[in-house]
Design a protein around this motif. Structure first.
Motif, PDB file in Angstrom:
ATOM      1  N   LEU A 107       0.834  -1.197   0.000  1.00 33.75           N
ATOM      2  CA  LEU A 107       0.000   0.000   0.000  1.00 33.75           C
ATOM      3  C   LEU A 107       0.871   1.251   0.000  1.00 33.75           C
ATOM      4  O   LEU A 107       1.908   1.281   0.673  1.00 33.75           O
ATOM      5  N   PRO A 108       0.503   2.275  -0.762  1.00 36.65           N
ATOM      6  CA  PRO A 108       1.325   3.488  -0.827  1.00 36.65           C
ATOM      7  C   PRO A 108       1.588   4.092   0.551  1.00 36.65           C
ATOM      8  O   PRO A 108       0.716   4.095   1.424  1.00 36.65           O
ATOM      9  N   ASN A 109       2.797   4.602   0.711  1.00 29.75           N
ATOM     10  CA  ASN A 109       3.185   5.229   1.973  1.00 29.75           C
ATOM     11  C   ASN A 109       2.396   6.501   2.230  1.00 29.75           C
ATOM     12  O   ASN A 109       1.904   6.740   3.336  1.00 29.75           O
ATOM     13  N   ALA A 119      -3.400  11.716  -1.265  1.00 25.31           N
ATOM     14  CA  ALA A 119      -4.670  11.439  -1.935  1.00 25.31           C
ATOM     15  C   ALA A 119      -4.596  10.116  -2.696  1.00 25.31           C
ATOM     16  O   ALA A 119      -5.580   9.356  -2.742  1.00 25.31           O
ATOM     17  N   TYR A 120      -3.427   9.831  -3.300  1.00 31.34           N
ATOM     18  CA  TYR A 120      -3.251   8.557  -3.997  1.00 31.34           C
ATOM     19  C   TYR A 120      -3.358   7.392  -3.018  1.00 31.34           C
ATOM     20  O   TYR A 120      -3.981   6.367  -3.317  1.00 31.34           O
ATOM     21  N   LYS A 121      -2.771   7.535  -1.856  1.00 29.89           N
ATOM     22  CA  LYS A 121      -2.854   6.496  -0.821  1.00 29.89           C
ATOM     23  C   LYS A 121      -4.316   6.219  -0.454  1.00 29.89           C
ATOM     24  O   LYS A 121      -4.751   5.069  -0.402  1.00 29.89           O
ATOM     25  N   LEU A 122      -5.072   7.291  -0.230  1.00 29.03           N
ATOM     26  CA  LEU A 122      -6.472   7.128   0.174  1.00 29.03           C
ATOM     27  C   LEU A 122      -7.301   6.506  -0.952  1.00 29.03           C
ATOM     28  O   LEU A 122      -8.153   5.644  -0.694  1.00 29.03           O
ATOM     29  N   ALA A 123      -7.048   6.931  -2.188  1.00 28.81           N
ATOM     30  CA  ALA A 123      -7.774   6.358  -3.314  1.00 28.81           C
ATOM     31  C   ALA A 123      -7.465   4.866  -3.452  1.00 28.81           C
ATOM     32  O   ALA A 123      -8.349   4.050  -3.764  1.00 28.81           O
ATOM     33  N   TRP A 124      -6.204   4.502  -3.231  1.00 29.63           N
ATOM     34  CA  TRP A 124      -5.793   3.099  -3.294  1.00 29.63           C
ATOM     35  C   TRP A 124      -6.526   2.287  -2.229  1.00 29.63           C
ATOM     36  O   TRP A 124      -7.025   1.180  -2.497  1.00 29.63           O
ATOM     37  N   MET A 125      -6.625   2.833  -1.044  1.00 29.69           N
ATOM     38  CA  MET A 125      -7.318   2.143   0.048  1.00 29.69           C
ATOM     39  C   MET A 125      -8.811   2.011  -0.246  1.00 29.69           C
ATOM     40  O   MET A 125      -9.436   0.998   0.102  1.00 29.69           O
ATOM     41  N   ASP A 126      -9.388   3.012  -0.875  1.00 27.49           N
ATOM     42  CA  ASP A 126     -10.801   2.929  -1.250  1.00 27.49           C
ATOM     43  C   ASP A 126     -11.026   1.804  -2.261  1.00 27.49           C
ATOM     44  O   ASP A 126     -12.005   1.050  -2.168  1.00 27.49           O
ATOM     45  N   CYS A 127     -10.126   1.674  -3.239  1.00 28.53           N
ATOM     46  CA  CYS A 127     -10.237   0.600  -4.221  1.00 28.53           C
ATOM     47  C   CYS A 127     -10.050  -0.768  -3.560  1.00 28.53           C
ATOM     48  O   CYS A 127     -10.731  -1.740  -3.918  1.00 28.53           O
ATOM     49  N   ASP A 147       2.305  -5.024   3.324  1.00 27.10           N
ATOM     50  CA  ASP A 147       2.696  -3.778   3.965  1.00 27.10           C
ATOM     51  C   ASP A 147       1.589  -2.753   3.697  1.00 27.10           C
ATOM     52  O   ASP A 147       1.475  -2.225   2.596  1.00 27.10           O
ATOM     53  N   PHE A 148       0.797  -2.469   4.724  1.00 27.73           N
ATOM     54  CA  PHE A 148      -0.329  -1.545   4.603  1.00 27.73           C
ATOM     55  C   PHE A 148       0.096  -0.090   4.817  1.00 27.73           C
ATOM     56  O   PHE A 148      -0.685   0.813   4.550  1.00 27.73           O
ATOM     57  N   ASN A 149       1.282   0.128   5.358  1.00 31.35           N
ATOM     58  CA  ASN A 149       1.730   1.489   5.653  1.00 31.35           C
ATOM     59  C   ASN A 149       0.702   2.266   6.472  1.00 31.35           C
ATOM     60  O   ASN A 149       0.463   3.455   6.246  1.00 31.35           O
ATOM     61  N   VAL A 150       0.110   1.574   7.443  1.00 35.12           N
ATOM     62  CA  VAL A 150      -0.835   2.194   8.374  1.00 35.12           C
ATOM     63  C   VAL A 150      -0.595   1.600   9.760  1.00 35.12           C
ATOM     64  O   VAL A 150      -0.540   0.371   9.906  1.00 35.12           O
ATOM     65  N   CYS A 151      -0.438   2.471  10.753  1.00 31.27           N
ATOM     66  CA  CYS A 151      -0.483   2.052  12.158  1.00 31.27           C
ATOM     67  C   CYS A 151      -1.926   2.263  12.613  1.00 31.27           C
ATOM     68  O   CYS A 151      -2.344   3.410  12.802  1.00 31.27           O
ATOM     69  N   PRO A 152      -2.703   1.205  12.801  1.00 31.33           N
ATOM     70  CA  PRO A 152      -4.138   1.376  13.041  1.00 31.33           C
ATOM     71  C   PRO A 152      -4.486   2.154  14.307  1.00 31.33           C
ATOM     72  O   PRO A 152      -5.476   2.888  14.335  1.00 31.33           O
ATOM     73  N   THR A 153      -3.679   2.009  15.364  1.00 27.38           N
ATOM     74  CA  THR A 153      -3.952   2.701  16.623  1.00 27.38           C
ATOM     75  C   THR A 153      -2.639   3.202  17.217  1.00 27.38           C
ATOM     76  O   THR A 153      -1.554   2.847  16.760  1.00 27.38           O
ATOM     77  N   GLU A 154      -2.756   3.985  18.280  1.00 25.72           N
ATOM     78  CA  GLU A 154      -1.556   4.493  18.946  1.00 25.72           C
ATOM     79  C   GLU A 154      -0.738   3.370  19.569  1.00 25.72           C
ATOM     80  O   GLU A 154       0.465   3.513  19.769  1.00 25.72           O
ATOM     81  N   LEU A 162       6.956   8.459  15.155  1.00 23.85           N
ATOM     82  CA  LEU A 162       6.469   9.204  13.995  1.00 23.85           C
ATOM     83  C   LEU A 162       5.984  10.577  14.417  1.00 23.85           C
ATOM     84  O   LEU A 162       5.512  10.759  15.550  1.00 23.85           O
ATOM     85  N   SER A 163       6.063  11.525  13.495  1.00 24.44           N
ATOM     86  CA  SER A 163       5.479  12.839  13.753  1.00 24.44           C
ATOM     87  C   SER A 163       3.958  12.742  13.657  1.00 24.44           C
ATOM     88  O   SER A 163       3.413  11.833  13.022  1.00 24.44           O
ATOM     89  N   SER A 164       3.277  13.681  14.257  1.00 27.02           N
ATOM     90  CA  SER A 164       1.816  13.616  14.352  1.00 27.02           C
ATOM     91  C   SER A 164       1.118  13.737  13.003  1.00 27.02           C
ATOM     92  O   SER A 164      -0.035  13.331  12.866  1.00 27.02           O
ATOM     93  N   ASN A 165       1.795  14.291  11.995  1.00 30.71           N
ATOM     94  CA  ASN A 165       1.167  14.449  10.681  1.00 30.71           C
ATOM     95  C   ASN A 165       1.658  13.417   9.670  1.00 30.71           C
ATOM     96  O   ASN A 165       1.451  13.570   8.467  1.00 30.71           O
ATOM     97  N   ASP A 166       2.298  12.351  10.149  1.00 30.87           N
ATOM     98  CA  ASP A 166       2.772  11.312   9.241  1.00 30.87           C
ATOM     99  C   ASP A 166       1.577  10.597   8.611  1.00 30.87           C
ATOM    100  O   ASP A 166       0.576  10.313   9.282  1.00 30.87           O
ATOM    101  N   ALA A 167       1.688  10.274   7.324  1.00 27.00           N
ATOM    102  CA  ALA A 167       0.583   9.647   6.599  1.00 27.00           C
ATOM    103  C   ALA A 167       0.197   8.288   7.158  1.00 27.00           C
ATOM    104  O   ALA A 167      -0.936   7.831   6.977  1.00 27.00           O
ATOM    105  N   LEU A 168       1.115   7.632   7.868  1.00 22.53           N
ATOM    106  CA  LEU A 168       0.823   6.313   8.418  1.00 22.53           C
ATOM    107  C   LEU A 168      -0.149   6.363   9.592  1.00 22.53           C
ATOM    108  O   LEU A 168      -0.768   5.346   9.931  1.00 22.53           O
ATOM    109  N   ILE A 169      -0.291   7.550  10.196  1.00 24.40           N
ATOM    110  CA  ILE A 169      -1.172   7.664  11.351  1.00 24.40           C
ATOM    111  C   ILE A 169      -2.211   8.773  11.214  1.00 24.40           C
ATOM    112  O   ILE A 169      -2.949   9.043  12.164  1.00 24.40           O
TER     113      ILE A 169
END
Length: 257
Positions: A107-109, A119-127, A147-154, A162-169
Motif C-alpha cells: 500500500l502506498p506510503n 490522496a493517492y494512498k487514500l484512493a488506493w485504500m478505497d479501491c 505492507d499496509f503502511n498504516v499504524c491502526p492505533t496508537e 512518527l510525527s503527528s502528521n505522518d501519513a501512516l497515522i
C-alpha cells in the motif's frame, strides 16, 4: 497452512535472507513487497530447489510485489481493480490457492509528493475496500496481507516514532483501515495479541531497532471463515537482528486445516 508476508526492501539485497527464511520457517505461501526489480529479474530459480514456485509483479527500481508458494496457485489479478488504467505502480497480486483468494499488497506510503501523494494512498485504500467488499459478497474465503503502511492505533507505534502528521497515522488512513475491518475482516495479529507491542518495522535511522522504536504496519486481514481457523499470528522479530536486514520482518499467520 502457514501464510506469511515480508517487505524485503530489495530482493537483490535480501535474496539469501529469503532463501534461508524459507528453509527455516517453511511457510506454504510467502508474499513479498518492495522487491525493487522488474518482473523478469525476480530470482525464481533460487527458490525452486526448495519446492517453491514464484510469480512477481515488478517494475524498475521501485515497489514490486511477489508470491512464493509450495502449494499450487493461479494468479488472477496483477493490478488492483478500480485503479486508473494507466497506473503503473506494481503494488498488487491476487491468487487462488487451496480454495482461498489470497491478496498481497504494498500500500502506498503517502508521505511523498505532498497532498497529491496522500490522496493517492487514500484512493488506493478505497479501491482495496471495494475489492474486498466484492469478494466477501461472494462468500469466498479471503486473506489480504502485506505492507499496509498504516499504524491502526496508537498502540501500534512506539512513542515518538512518527510525527503527528505522518501519513501512516493520519486520521484518514486509520479510518480507511477501520473500513476494511467493518466489512467483516479480522486483523489476525490483534486477534491473537489484542494488546501490547508487536512491531513489524524498525527504521534504519536514529537507532530505532536498538531503542525499539517500532511500528506495526504489516498486517494480515481474514474473512470470517478464515478467522475461525486462526491458530497463530506473529512477526519474526529475530529477523531484524540479522546482518544487513530489511527494515521489516516477516509476519506469519497459521490457519487450521
Amino acid at each position: 497452512m502457514k501464510i506469511a508476508t515480508w517487505n524485503v526492501n530489495s530482493i537483490r539485497q535480501r535474496e539469501a535472507h529469503v532463501h534461508r527464511w524459507l528453509q527455516s520457517c517453511q511457510p506454504d505461501v510467502l508474499f513479498l513487497q518492495e522487491i525493487k526489480c522488474e518482473t523478469a529479474a525476480f530470482p525464481v530459480k533460487t527458490f525452486e530447489p526448495l519446492g517453491y514456485r514464484s510469480q512477481a509483479v515488478g517494475q524498475k527500481s521501485y515497489n514490486g510485489v511477489a508470491v512464493i508458494a509450495r502449494v499450487p496457485f493461479t494468479v488472477t489479478h496483477t493490478e488492483l481493480p478500480g485503479l486508473p488504467a494507466d497506473d503503473a505502480q506494481a503494488r498488487y497480486i491476487e491468487i487462488q490457492a487451496a480454495g482461498m483468494t489470497l491478496i498481497g499488497i504494498y500500500l502506498p506510503n503517502g508521505n511523498s509528493r505532498g497532498e497529491e501523494g496522500f490522496a493517492y494512498k487514500l484512493a488506493w485504500m478505497d479501491c482495496l475496500a471495494a475489492r474486498a467488499k466484492t469478494l466477501l459478497a461472494q462468500d469466498i474465503p479471503l486473506l489480504i496481507t502485506g505492507d499496509f503502511n498504516v499504524c491502526p492505533t496508537e498502540e501500534d507505534l512506539a512513542p515518538g516514532a512518527l510525527s503527528s502528521n505522518d501519513a501512516l497515522i493520519r486520521p484518514e488512513s486509520r479510518q480507511r483501515f477501520r473500513t476494511l475491518l467493518w466489512l467483516g475482516l479480522t486483523d489476525a495479529v490483534r486477534a491473537i495479541h489484542p494488546h501490547g507491542t508487536v512491531y513489524t518495522f524498525w527504521d534504519y535511522q536514529a537507532g530505532a531497532w536498538q531503542r525499539d522504536l517500532g511500528l506495526r504496519i504489516d498486517h494480515t486481514l481474514l474473512s470470517p471463515t478464515l478467522a475461525e481457523k486462526l491458530i497463530a499470528a506473529d512477526p519474526d522479530r529475530e529477523e531484524r537482528a540479522q546482518p544487513q536486514p530489511s527494515d521489516h520482518v516477516p509476519v506469519t499467520v497459521t490457519l487450521d486445516d
